[in-house]
Design a protein around this motif. Structure first.
Motif, PDB file in Angstrom:
ATOM      1  N   GLY A 112      -3.744   3.341   8.766  1.00  0.00           N
ATOM      2  CA  GLY A 112      -2.928   3.629   9.928  1.00  0.00           C
ATOM      3  C   GLY A 112      -2.448   5.056   9.987  1.00  0.00           C
ATOM      4  N   TYR A 113      -1.390   5.244  10.736  1.00  0.00           N
ATOM      5  CA  TYR A 113      -0.790   6.547  10.981  1.00  0.00           C
ATOM      6  C   TYR A 113       0.645   6.472  10.466  1.00  0.00           C
ATOM      7  N   LYS A 159      -1.982   5.336   4.670  1.00  0.00           N
ATOM      8  CA  LYS A 159      -2.769   6.405   5.288  1.00  0.00           C
ATOM      9  C   LYS A 159      -4.204   5.950   5.583  1.00  0.00           C
ATOM     10  N   LEU A 188       2.593   9.526  19.547  1.00  0.00           N
ATOM     11  CA  LEU A 188       1.990   8.269  19.083  1.00  0.00           C
ATOM     12  C   LEU A 188       1.074   7.635  20.135  1.00  0.00           C
ATOM     13  N   ASP A 246       1.454  11.548   8.021  1.00  0.00           N
ATOM     14  CA  ASP A 246       0.639  12.240   9.013  1.00  0.00           C
ATOM     15  C   ASP A 246       1.493  13.074   9.964  1.00  0.00           C
ATOM     16  N   TYR A 247       2.743  12.670  10.137  1.00  0.00           N
ATOM     17  CA  TYR A 247       3.628  13.366  11.071  1.00  0.00           C
ATOM     18  C   TYR A 247       5.051  13.285  10.539  1.00  0.00           C
ATOM     19  N   ILE A 303       0.922   1.709  12.866  1.00  0.00           N
ATOM     20  CA  ILE A 303       1.798   2.861  12.751  1.00  0.00           C
ATOM     21  C   ILE A 303       2.873   2.469  11.755  1.00  0.00           C
ATOM     22  N   MET A 305      -5.649  -0.767  12.632  1.00  0.00           N
ATOM     23  CA  MET A 305      -4.749   0.304  12.244  1.00  0.00           C
ATOM     24  C   MET A 305      -3.334  -0.011  12.713  1.00  0.00           C
ATOM     25  N   ILE A 328      -2.565   8.250  19.458  1.00  0.00           N
ATOM     26  CA  ILE A 328      -3.174   7.650  18.266  1.00  0.00           C
ATOM     27  C   ILE A 328      -3.985   6.421  18.682  1.00  0.00           C
TER      28      ILE A 328
END
Length: 169
Positions: A92-93, A89, A164, A147-148, A3, A1, A167
């Protein structure tokens, strides 16, 4: 994953990305840099020679070639092309850096910023401000799937870093 940092050009993805990566101990991958390395051309040269669609395809290929456990700084349009947002998505984030139009305008109207950005390089100030507004309006459908949403400069970077840290990559 991974970011993934997304947002309109000039929103601070590179600046915040370096700070976040350092705090989290992550490697950074910048899709614009990787497009330059892969193509052997600057982004304006890719646009001029092959057009935006070819650039977006190359950008998507670069996105899919990245290893895990890194902070990925994306180009402003990358989340809006094809299934790139869905891919990010799944893998990852995604953090959307939301910046008010007046702040983006002040950052982007500087000549050194405009020259490097083919979509705005030939715009006068009125056209630039209109381009920012209309582009964000079009892209927002993609951006808000993140996600954010980090509203800069309202929120402090340490708030995002703390978020973060929770995560699992």
């Amino acid at each position: 994953m991974n970011i993934y940092l997304i947002g309109f050009m000039g929103c601070g993805k590179n600046t915040l990305g370096r700070e976040i990566a350092s705090a989290l101990g992550l490697e950074i991958s910048d899709t614009d840099e990787l497009v330059r390395e892969t193509s052997g051309m600057t982004i304006p040269e890719v646009f001029d020679r092959y057009g935006e669609e070819a650039f977006r395809k190359l950008e998507s290929e670069v996105l899919r070639s990245l290893p895990d456990r890194r902070l990925v700084i994306t180009g402003g349009g990358l989340p809006c092309f094809g299934d790139n947002m869905a891919y990010m998505k799944r893998n990852g984030y995604v953090v959307y850096l939301e910046v008010p139009v007046p702040i983006l305008f002040e950052r982007l109207k500087k000549a050194e910023n405009k020259r490097q950005r083919p979509l705005i390089s030939r715009l006068d100030d009125n056209e630039l401000e209109n381009h920012i507004r209309t582009s964000i309006e079009k892209r927002k459908r993609s951006y808000v799937q993140a996600d954010y949403v980090f509203r800069t400069p309202e929120q402090e970077t340490k708030t995002l870093i703390e978020k973060l840290k929770t995560i699992r990559l």
